[in-house]
Motif scaffolding. Structure first.
Motif, PDB file in Angstrom:
ATOM      1  N   PRO A  91       0.818  -1.213   0.000  1.00 42.46           N
ATOM      2  CA  PRO A  91       0.000   0.000   0.000  1.00 42.46           C
ATOM      3  C   PRO A  91       0.857   1.271   0.000  1.00 42.46           C
ATOM      4  CG  PRO A  91       0.127  -0.865   2.207  1.00 42.46           C
ATOM      5  CD  PRO A  91       0.877  -1.827   1.324  1.00 42.46           C
ATOM      6  N   THR A  92       0.277   2.350  -0.511  1.00 47.37           N
ATOM      7  CA  THR A  92       0.919   3.658  -0.412  1.00 47.37           C
ATOM      8  C   THR A  92       0.557   4.264   0.943  1.00 47.37           C
ATOM      9  OG1 THR A  92      -0.981   4.850  -1.318  1.00 47.37           O
ATOM     10  CG2 THR A  92       0.659   4.014  -2.908  1.00 47.37           C
ATOM     11  N   GLN A  93       1.286   5.294   1.351  1.00 42.50           N
ATOM     12  CA  GLN A  93       0.945   5.977   2.599  1.00 42.50           C
ATOM     13  C   GLN A  93      -0.457   6.584   2.528  1.00 42.50           C
ATOM     14  OE1 GLN A  93       3.942   8.718   3.964  1.00 42.50           O
ATOM     15  NE2 GLN A  93       5.485   7.122   4.130  1.00 42.50           N
ATOM     16  N   GLU A  94      -0.839   7.056   1.349  1.00 45.52           N
ATOM     17  CA  GLU A  94      -2.171   7.637   1.190  1.00 45.52           C
ATOM     18  C   GLU A  94      -3.267   6.596   1.421  1.00 45.52           C
ATOM     19  OE1 GLU A  94       0.299   8.072  -1.244  1.00 45.52           O
ATOM     20  OE2 GLU A  94       0.820  10.034  -0.414  1.00 45.52           O
ATOM     21  N   GLU A  95      -3.032   5.368   0.983  1.00 45.75           N
ATOM     22  CA  GLU A  95      -4.022   4.300   1.170  1.00 45.75           C
ATOM     23  C   GLU A  95      -4.162   3.895   2.630  1.00 45.75           C
ATOM     24  OE1 GLU A  95      -3.916   1.687  -2.883  1.00 45.75           O
ATOM     25  OE2 GLU A  95      -2.133   1.558  -1.593  1.00 45.75           O
ATOM     26  N   GLN A  97      -4.089   6.161   5.188  1.00 44.91           N
ATOM     27  CA  GLN A  97      -4.585   7.282   5.976  1.00 44.91           C
ATOM     28  C   GLN A  97      -5.942   6.942   6.582  1.00 44.91           C
ATOM     29  OE1 GLN A  97      -3.032  10.331   6.683  1.00 44.91           O
ATOM     30  NE2 GLN A  97      -1.312   9.221   5.815  1.00 44.91           N
TER      31      GLN A  97
END
Length: 144
Positions: A91-95, A97
């Motif tokens: 996952p990305t950091q945005e996913e 949040q």
């Protein structure tokens, strides 16, 4: 089976999980980390204000302390919600949040939660090979 503090005091291993060879449950401590000021501890979260360099070094120290090096640390940005993220790829950091619990069937992923005012809850489905990790909030809730 009892919990055991590792010799470097970086983590507390949960002995009850020893009978499962494909998972490893633990909590980190504040010992053995790098950082300055408020973060002169074993901080492994990127969203608390610690320098990215220190967080990266602490995660590397954690990775080499584990029985098997994880491919990725999944570290959600928790906000005391009921949001759950099913992890099917890195996952990305945005996913991550506003996510308070994570679930996966993927191997070599280290699911993480922060537990300043929470109790860590690890769920494992050995039949389907799925793992979930969630904090149980200990905050007092005001009843309306």
């Amino acid at each position: 089976m009892k919990e055991r503090l590792t010799s470097d005091k970086r983590m507390l291993e949960y002995g009850i999980l020893k009978s499962y060879s494909n998972i490893f449950g633990f909590s980190t401590t504040r010992h053995g980390g790098c950082g300055d000021g408020s973060y002169a501890t074993f901080n492994c979260t990127h969203y608390c204000g610690d320098s990215p360099k220190n967080v990266k070094a602490n995660l590397e120290n954690l990775a080499v302390s584990l029985p098997k090096r994880p491919r990725v640390f999944v570290i959600p940005r928790q906000t005391h919600t009921t949001n759950v993220k099913v992890i099917t790829d890195v996952p990305t950091q945005e996913e991550l949040q506003d996510v308070d619990a994570v679930v996966t069937h993927l191997k070599d992923f280290c699911l993480c939660v922060s537990t300043a005012d929470c109790v860590p809850i690890l769920l494992y489905d050995k039949k389907n090979g799925k793992t979930a990790f969630s904090p149980l909030s200990m905050q007092k809730r005001r009843r309306s």
